[in-house]
Scaffold this active site. Sequence first.
Site, short mmCIF file in Angstrom:
data_model
loop_
_atom_site.label_atom_id
_atom_site.label_comp_id
_atom_site.label_asym_id
_atom_site.label_seq_id
_atom_site.Cartn_x
_atom_site.Cartn_y
_atom_site.Cartn_z
N GLY A 204 1.11 -1.14 0.03
CA GLY A 204 -0.18 -0.05 -0.14
C GLY A 204 0.87 1.25 0.10
O GLY A 204 2.28 1.07 -0.03
N HIS A 243 0.54 1.47 9.61
CA HIS A 243 1.52 2.10 8.95
C HIS A 243 1.16 3.23 7.92
O HIS A 243 1.84 4.41 8.12
CB HIS A 243 2.42 1.03 8.45
CG HIS A 243 3.61 1.50 7.82
ND1 HIS A 243 4.97 1.37 8.19
CD2 HIS A 243 3.83 2.13 6.57
CE1 HIS A 243 5.82 1.82 7.47
NE2 HIS A 243 5.21 2.09 6.46
N GLU A 244 0.20 2.91 6.95
CA GLU A 244 -0.17 4.05 5.86
C GLU A 244 -0.66 5.26 6.73
O GLU A 244 -0.43 6.07 6.09
CB GLU A 244 -0.92 3.28 4.93
CG GLU A 244 -0.03 2.12 4.10
CD GLU A 244 1.10 2.43 3.56
OE1 GLU A 244 1.40 3.73 3.28
OE2 GLU A 244 1.93 1.56 3.62
N HIS A 253 9.09 6.88 7.60
CA HIS A 253 9.74 5.63 8.34
C HIS A 253 10.63 6.10 9.34
O HIS A 253 11.44 7.21 9.11
CB HIS A 253 10.19 5.07 7.23
CG HIS A 253 9.47 4.40 6.21
ND1 HIS A 253 9.63 4.56 4.75
CD2 HIS A 253 8.17 3.86 6.30
CE1 HIS A 253 8.49 3.97 4.24
NE2 HIS A 253 7.70 3.52 5.08
N ASP A 268 13.94 10.40 11.64
CA ASP A 268 12.56 10.56 11.11
C ASP A 268 11.85 12.02 11.56
O ASP A 268 10.95 12.36 11.43
CB ASP A 268 11.54 9.35 11.56
CG ASP A 268 11.48 9.39 13.01
OD1 ASP A 268 12.41 9.93 13.78
OD2 ASP A 268 10.61 8.58 13.48
N VAL A 270 11.52 13.05 14.40
CA VAL A 270 10.89 12.80 15.60
C VAL A 270 11.95 12.39 16.71
O VAL A 270 12.68 11.50 16.61
CB VAL A 270 9.88 11.52 15.47
CG1 VAL A 270 9.02 11.25 16.82
CG2 VAL A 270 8.86 11.98 14.74
ZN LIG Z 1 5.82 3.32 4.67
#
Ligand SMILES: [Zn+2]
Length: 706
Positions: A204, A243-244, A253, A268, A270
């Site tokens: 996805g 995740h998406e 990621h 990332d 973060v």
């Molecule tokens: Zn991903």
Amino acid sequence: MKRNLTLFASFALLFCSVNANAQVTEGGYHPCGTDQMVAAALAADPVLKAQFEEEQRQAAEADRIAYQQGYSFRKTMLSGSRSAQQSPPQYIIPVVFHIVHDYGTENISDAQVLDAVRILNEDYRKLNADTAGIVSTFQGIAADASIEFRLAQLDPNGNCTNGIDRVNSSETYVGDDGSKLNYWNRARYLNIWVVKAISNGAAGYAYLPGSAPTASVDGIIILSTYVGSIGTGNYTTARALTHEVGHFLNLLHVWGTGNSPGVTCGNDNVSDTPTTKGWTSCNLTTNDVCVNNVEENVQNYMDYSYCYRMFTNGQRTRMHNALNSASGQRNSLVTTTTANATGINNPQPCAPIADFTPVNDLYVCEGGSLTFTDVSYNGQPTSYNWSFPGGTPSTSSDSVPTIQYNTAGTYSVSLTVANAQGSDNFSRTNYVHVLPAAAQYTANFYQEGMENTTIFTNDWDIENPQGNGWTNATTAAATGTRSCRLDNTTAMAGQTDAFISPSINFAAMNNPVFTFKVAFAQRAGSENDRLRVYMSTDCGATWLLRYTKAGTNLSTRSATTNAFVPTANEWRTETVTLSSVQLSGTNVRIKFEFESDGGNDIFIDDINIQGATGVVEAEDGISSFNVFPNPANDNSTVEFSLAESQNMIVDVVDLNGKTVQSVHSGNLSAGMHRLPINVAELSAGMYFVRLQNAEGNYLMRKLLVE
Ligand SMILES: [Zn+2]
């Protein structure tokens, strides 16, 4: 995590081209395609790219400040007399699932979608049972993201919906931005498209806020096997949606700047997720790869480990910041106006939308039965009102009715469904195909040279469910000027197209042999283009596989990446082994089916079924055999060339092999001959024009009289 602000100036590097196919995880799961799609969108639009990079810089700066405050602001909002898990969510997002399907297993049930929403809500409220398995290092920063997802109850027009939209389209086999059908305004709905295949090999992908090339493709597209834990899903793959949605809410990621996991140590943006290369396996013990003695967050939803089970406080903050930003209109998703417009706080039953599909096939012999099943959606029907013109019974109130058809022909089917909220009708015309119980061709031979332009309108059935597929073409021919060509360049991987013969009485032939000619060249990267030949003795209700070849086995020459058009010596004769079932069949149909892997076109010609006493191929100096015009209604001409003078019998025979018109009998000189056929004295229907030499060898061409 150590911060590096210079990183953001070169943010685009984060999205260097990614070959998603290379990233299958240790468990064999499909990867995520977000990096690849975002990179492509930004590369195509410098203005979008500049704005996106500025928004990413701001998000990183907001993270830096929130981290300095210990992410305390958000924590405070979640604290109080009740635990975080018991608090109402800070944000509620309306969701619509668009199930893009072709009536296969990808048309997942409402229950499977509801299960996916349940899992999403567990994961975003830290209610997932596997939270208990979070390693001790991260127990303290595993966050309740405080976001809830609710299925829309009103569609963009204000009509009642259960938040599960269903669209019948071959786009389910494609799975890219063009497959995002029935888009609903992204300012009001998180759009999730569910498909059977995704063209870049991913499970996805989502667009990060502000990265979608157009609003109407913003959202998530995901494989039907990665939605929910029941039906075609399972609990491991179901977390891919978690995740998406993280990407949709601006999470990257965890390894950030690498293209693929396991390559480059990165971050990332973060601050409480450790530097990591990312993981495609669940290594929870020796994973301080990037910084000595700094354990990496393998269990993070934004890694590829497939043992993921947590977001961090920093990720929660970054998602909340996204929901307060106009980037990608994410902030308008969580307003009171949106909640009212989408009805998410007022669930209600809806009227059904009618739809149906056959349980097996739509072909049956006279006197046979077909079963249909209701696949209506949006609301549970309480009554079914079917109409079956030509069927017995001609009406039904069952949800899965079985109907007998006694007379050959093509028939329509109609269904009206209703419940207390309303009703809906759906009809399909020319839907059911009932074939004569007796074979159409009963001679002691059968030949189809593909020379007749009307083969697919008058004689053979064609099944090109996704549009372009098999056609009668002049592109190439083993003999004559025409063959049957499959347009594989516009076909989608996984697409199947077929053409089906009229019914033939094999039992009338003496130990028949079934041959055809094929021409194909494999294309690199498309090793799974496959030709199958099936036979049916029950008018197409069931099919037995008799021949299957793919890739190099199917090829009749070396592989090529050029558009393949066969030369005369690039054809091969194939012999299909017949079982006693077919040998004794009085009503046999043949199906040629091609399953595309996106390679070169394939060509079929000269389908012959010939008793052992006959000889099909003229190796006898006969060439340029043609019948024109064809179809014909008053006169036609048979044309052929002889290499040398010989005695020839030229006649027109019917489908039983009986001569109905003698065109010529006697010696003919070398060279081209054109002989008239008096079509006016023939009844409308199908015939063969037969050339026979002194040895008894013959060639035939079909002639359709109108
Ligand atoms: Zn991903």
